[in-house]
Design a protein around this motif. Structure first.
Motif, PDB file in Angstrom:
ATOM      1  N   PRO A  51      13.495  32.044  64.551  1.00  0.00           N
ATOM      2  CA  PRO A  51      13.253  31.762  65.970  1.00  0.00           C
ATOM      3  C   PRO A  51      11.823  32.105  66.356  1.00  0.00           C
ATOM      4  CG  PRO A  51      14.542  33.766  65.703  1.00  0.00           C
ATOM      5  CD  PRO A  51      14.442  33.145  64.350  1.00  0.00           C
ATOM      6  N   PRO A  52      11.320  31.513  67.445  1.00  0.00           N
ATOM      7  CA  PRO A  52       9.981  31.866  67.906  1.00  0.00           C
ATOM      8  C   PRO A  52       9.885  33.346  68.253  1.00  0.00           C
ATOM      9  CG  PRO A  52      10.806  29.904  69.031  1.00  0.00           C
ATOM     10  CD  PRO A  52      11.955  30.487  68.276  1.00  0.00           C
ATOM     11  N   GLN A  53       8.675  33.875  68.227  1.00  0.00           N
ATOM     12  CA  GLN A  53       8.471  35.292  68.529  1.00  0.00           C
ATOM     13  C   GLN A  53       9.021  35.625  69.913  1.00  0.00           C
ATOM     14  OE1 GLN A  53       4.415  36.567  68.204  1.00  0.00           O
ATOM     15  NE2 GLN A  53       4.878  38.719  68.485  1.00  0.00           N
ATOM     16  N   GLY A  54       9.833  36.681  69.972  1.00  0.00           N
ATOM     17  CA  GLY A  54      10.400  37.123  71.236  1.00  0.00           C
ATOM     18  C   GLY A  54      11.720  36.484  71.590  1.00  0.00           C
ATOM     19  N   ALA A  55      12.135  35.442  70.852  1.00  0.00           N
ATOM     20  CA  ALA A  55      13.405  34.772  71.138  1.00  0.00           C
ATOM     21  C   ALA A  55      14.553  35.521  70.478  1.00  0.00           C
ATOM     22  CB  ALA A  55      13.376  33.330  70.650  1.00  0.00           C
ATOM     23  N   SER A  56      15.747  35.287  70.981  1.00  0.00           N
ATOM     24  CA  SER A  56      16.947  35.906  70.417  1.00  0.00           C
ATOM     25  C   SER A  56      17.143  35.474  68.972  1.00  0.00           C
ATOM     26  CB  SER A  56      18.172  35.500  71.247  1.00  0.00           C
ATOM     27  OG  SER A  56      19.365  35.917  70.615  1.00  0.00           O
ATOM     28  N   GLU A  57      17.623  36.404  68.147  1.00  0.00           N
ATOM     29  CA  GLU A  57      17.957  36.088  66.759  1.00  0.00           C
ATOM     30  C   GLU A  57      19.290  35.360  66.656  1.00  0.00           C
ATOM     31  OE1 GLU A  57      16.181  36.650  64.012  1.00  0.00           O
ATOM     32  OE2 GLU A  57      14.511  37.681  64.986  1.00  0.00           O
ATOM     33  N   VAL A  58      20.064  35.358  67.736  1.00  0.00           N
ATOM     34  CA  VAL A  58      21.351  34.665  67.741  1.00  0.00           C
ATOM     35  C   VAL A  58      21.104  33.161  67.741  1.00  0.00           C
ATOM     36  CG1 VAL A  58      23.465  34.282  69.074  1.00  0.00           C
ATOM     37  CG2 VAL A  58      22.486  36.580  68.926  1.00  0.00           C
ATOM     38  N   LEU A  59      21.921  32.426  66.997  1.00  0.00           N
ATOM     39  CA  LEU A  59      21.796  30.975  66.953  1.00  0.00           C
ATOM     40  C   LEU A  59      22.085  30.362  68.325  1.00  0.00           C
ATOM     41  CD1 LEU A  59      23.795  30.175  63.666  1.00  0.00           C
ATOM     42  CD2 LEU A  59      21.346  30.623  63.886  1.00  0.00           C
ATOM     43  N   GLY A  60      21.670  29.103  68.489  1.00  0.00           N
ATOM     44  CA  GLY A  60      22.047  28.365  69.690  1.00  0.00           C
ATOM     45  C   GLY A  60      20.869  27.973  70.544  1.00  0.00           C
ATOM     46  N   LEU A  61      20.589  26.668  70.626  1.00  0.00           N
ATOM     47  CA  LEU A  61      19.414  26.165  71.323  1.00  0.00           C
ATOM     48  C   LEU A  61      19.738  25.542  72.675  1.00  0.00           C
ATOM     49  CD1 LEU A  61      17.460  24.540  68.355  1.00  0.00           C
ATOM     50  CD2 LEU A  61      17.338  26.868  69.242  1.00  0.00           C
ATOM     51  N   GLU A  62      20.971  25.672  73.131  1.00  0.00           N
ATOM     52  CA  GLU A  62      21.344  25.108  74.425  1.00  0.00           C
ATOM     53  C   GLU A  62      22.659  25.715  74.860  1.00  0.00           C
ATOM     54  OE1 GLU A  62      21.854  20.846  73.757  1.00  0.00           O
ATOM     55  OE2 GLU A  62      22.423  21.309  71.699  1.00  0.00           O
ATOM     56  N   MET A  63      22.934  25.595  76.147  1.00  0.00           N
ATOM     57  CA  MET A  63      24.197  26.144  76.648  1.00  0.00           C
ATOM     58  C   MET A  63      24.490  25.565  78.016  1.00  0.00           C
ATOM     59  SD  MET A  63      23.830  28.416  79.356  1.00  0.00           S
ATOM     60  CE  MET A  63      22.331  28.214  80.309  1.00  0.00           C
ATOM     61  N   ALA A  64      25.748  25.732  78.419  1.00  0.00           N
ATOM     62  CA  ALA A  64      26.188  25.468  79.783  1.00  0.00           C
ATOM     63  C   ALA A  64      27.036  26.642  80.227  1.00  0.00           C
ATOM     64  CB  ALA A  64      26.987  24.171  79.852  1.00  0.00           C
ATOM     65  N   GLY A  65      26.876  27.043  81.480  1.00  0.00           N
ATOM     66  CA  GLY A  65      27.627  28.196  81.941  1.00  0.00           C
ATOM     67  C   GLY A  65      27.487  28.418  83.435  1.00  0.00           C
ATOM     68  N   VAL A  66      27.743  29.657  83.860  1.00  0.00           N
ATOM     69  CA  VAL A  66      27.779  30.018  85.275  1.00  0.00           C
ATOM     70  C   VAL A  66      26.776  31.140  85.528  1.00  0.00           C
ATOM     71  CG1 VAL A  66      29.222  30.932  87.130  1.00  0.00           C
ATOM     72  CG2 VAL A  66      30.203  29.352  85.452  1.00  0.00           C
ATOM     73  N   VAL A  67      25.979  30.997  86.576  1.00  0.00           N
ATOM     74  CA  VAL A  67      25.004  32.031  86.942  1.00  0.00           C
ATOM     75  C   VAL A  67      25.739  33.303  87.356  1.00  0.00           C
ATOM     76  CG1 VAL A  67      23.171  32.676  88.548  1.00  0.00           C
ATOM     77  CG2 VAL A  67      23.274  30.342  87.641  1.00  0.00           C
ATOM     78  N   GLU A  68      25.369  34.426  86.724  1.00  0.00           N
ATOM     79  CA  GLU A  68      25.948  35.722  87.075  1.00  0.00           C
ATOM     80  C   GLU A  68      25.031  36.533  87.984  1.00  0.00           C
ATOM     81  OE1 GLU A  68      27.121  38.235  83.884  1.00  0.00           O
ATOM     82  OE2 GLU A  68      28.785  36.970  83.237  1.00  0.00           O
ATOM     83  N   GLN A  69      23.733  36.468  87.706  1.00  0.00           N
ATOM     84  CA  GLN A  69      22.800  37.365  88.395  1.00  0.00           C
ATOM     85  C   GLN A  69      21.439  36.698  88.494  1.00  0.00           C
ATOM     86  OE1 GLN A  69      22.704  41.196  86.498  1.00  0.00           O
ATOM     87  NE2 GLN A  69      20.901  41.895  87.622  1.00  0.00           N
ATOM     88  N   LEU A  70      20.715  37.001  89.583  1.00  0.00           N
ATOM     89  CA  LEU A  70      19.376  36.458  89.799  1.00  0.00           C
ATOM     90  C   LEU A  70      18.330  37.542  89.605  1.00  0.00           C
ATOM     91  CD1 LEU A  70      19.942  34.523  93.176  1.00  0.00           C
ATOM     92  CD2 LEU A  70      20.476  33.757  90.858  1.00  0.00           C
TER      93      LEU A  70
END
Length: 326
Positions: A51-70
């Motif tokens: 992954p790019p520097q500073g990005a999560s090591e967890v796989l996954g380049l996209e997602m859909a979900g619900v905003v929890e916090q701003l």
């Protein structure tokens, strides 16, 4: 939080514990409901695409979900909003932090699974066709791997721009699916060289843009398939990255451009601008049905290994989705 992790010895996926994301100013914390597979995930789990520097090591380049916090300074969003977004990593997890400017609102009537099928492939196709390729009405585009996620997105975007697309695909079912989405012609690349079929389809003129995932094995045929002032956009090198011979004179005579590209490593400012442009073009078309995400199959995240095998065996037409459970 729970996340899909990689066993470094076996390269198998399993559900384990990962660090909770924290949000900074201008970011959203999102509860992930669905994510989608990309070939970059297959490479990353084998240690071939860090992954790019500073990005999560967890796989996954996209997602859909619900905003929890701003995060501080965020405007236009509130907890409970349904969003989808491109990520540099981290989609195979329960929660993810994203810049608010990367968030796109899920259209009414779309499921999380449908929304998760959009970001990586449609933004990749939009970048390569419009920004790098200069696509405009009347152009002809050759799209390799036409039944892939990016391919099915590119066919639709080209159609909406008033362009004609020619695709390559290896099975009749995949070619038929491409034609149903609006491709003008579908070529069986297993039946022989595709360059002759491209020339025949274009009356000997060639195509204005080629989107290629294969690389070296297609190099010569791609060059032969381009019209004068054409652009070859190399998105991947699944077949190999080293070309044995390169006739620069041919490039000069036809004024050809060869462009290498990768969306994941683009600076955030570029991704923010790309997302804004894409939203303006695509979201009204998703809302009224002119564009649609192509979902091949939906898997529970406990089935991540089986879902990866489905992609590795080239069984998919469109996107492979993983449901993420709380």
């Amino acid at each position: 939080m729970k996340a899909i992790l990689v066993n470094e010895q076996t390269k198998q996926l399993y559900i384990g514990q990962a660090a909770e994301p924290s949000i900074s100013d201008g970011e959203l914390l999102v509860s992930v409901k669905a994510t989608a597979l990309n070939r970059a995930d297959l490479l990353q789990k084998r240690g071939l695409y860090p992954p790019p520097q500073g990005a999560s090591e967890v796989l996954g380049l996209e997602m859909a979900g619900v905003v929890e916090q701003l995060g501080a300074g965020v405007k236009g969003w509130q907890p409970g909003d349904r969003v989808f977004a491109l990520l540099p990593g981290g989609g195979y997890a329960e929660r993810v932090a994203i810049p608010a400017g990367m968030a796109m609102r899920i259209p009414d009537g779309f499921s999380f699974e449908q929304a998760a099928a959009i970001p990586e492939v449609f933004l990749t196709a939009y970048l390569n066709l419009f920004v790098l390729g200069g696509l405009r009405e009347g152009h002809t585009v050759l799209i390799h791997a036409g039944a892939s996620g990016v391919g099915t997105a590119a066919i639709q975007l080209a159609r909406e721009a008033g362009a004609v697309s020619i695709v390559t695909a290896g099975t009749k079912e995949k070619r038929d699916a491409c034609l149903a989405l609006g491709a003008g012609q579908a070529i069986d690349y297993k039946a022989g060289p595709f360059a002759a079929a491209v020339q025949e389809a274009t009356g000997g003129r060639g195509v204005d843009i080629i989107m290629d995932f294969v690389g070296a094995p297609y190099w010569q045929q791609n060059i032969e398939s381009l019209a004068t002032d054409g652009r070859l956009i190399i998105i991947g090198t699944m077949g190999g990255g080293k070309v044995s011979e390169l006739d620069l004179g041919f490039l000069l005579r036809k004024r050809l451009q060869v462009i290498g590209t990768a969306l994941r490593s683009q600076p955030l400012a570029v991704k923010l601008k790309l997302t804004e442009q894409f939203v303006g073009f695509a979201m009204p078309r998703f809302a009224d049905g002119r564009l649609r995400p192509i979902v091949d199959s939906v898997w529970e995240w406990e089935q991540a290994n089986e879902a990866h095998a489905h992609m590795e065996n080239n069984h998919n037409t469109g996107k492979i989705i993983l449901r993420v459970h709380d």
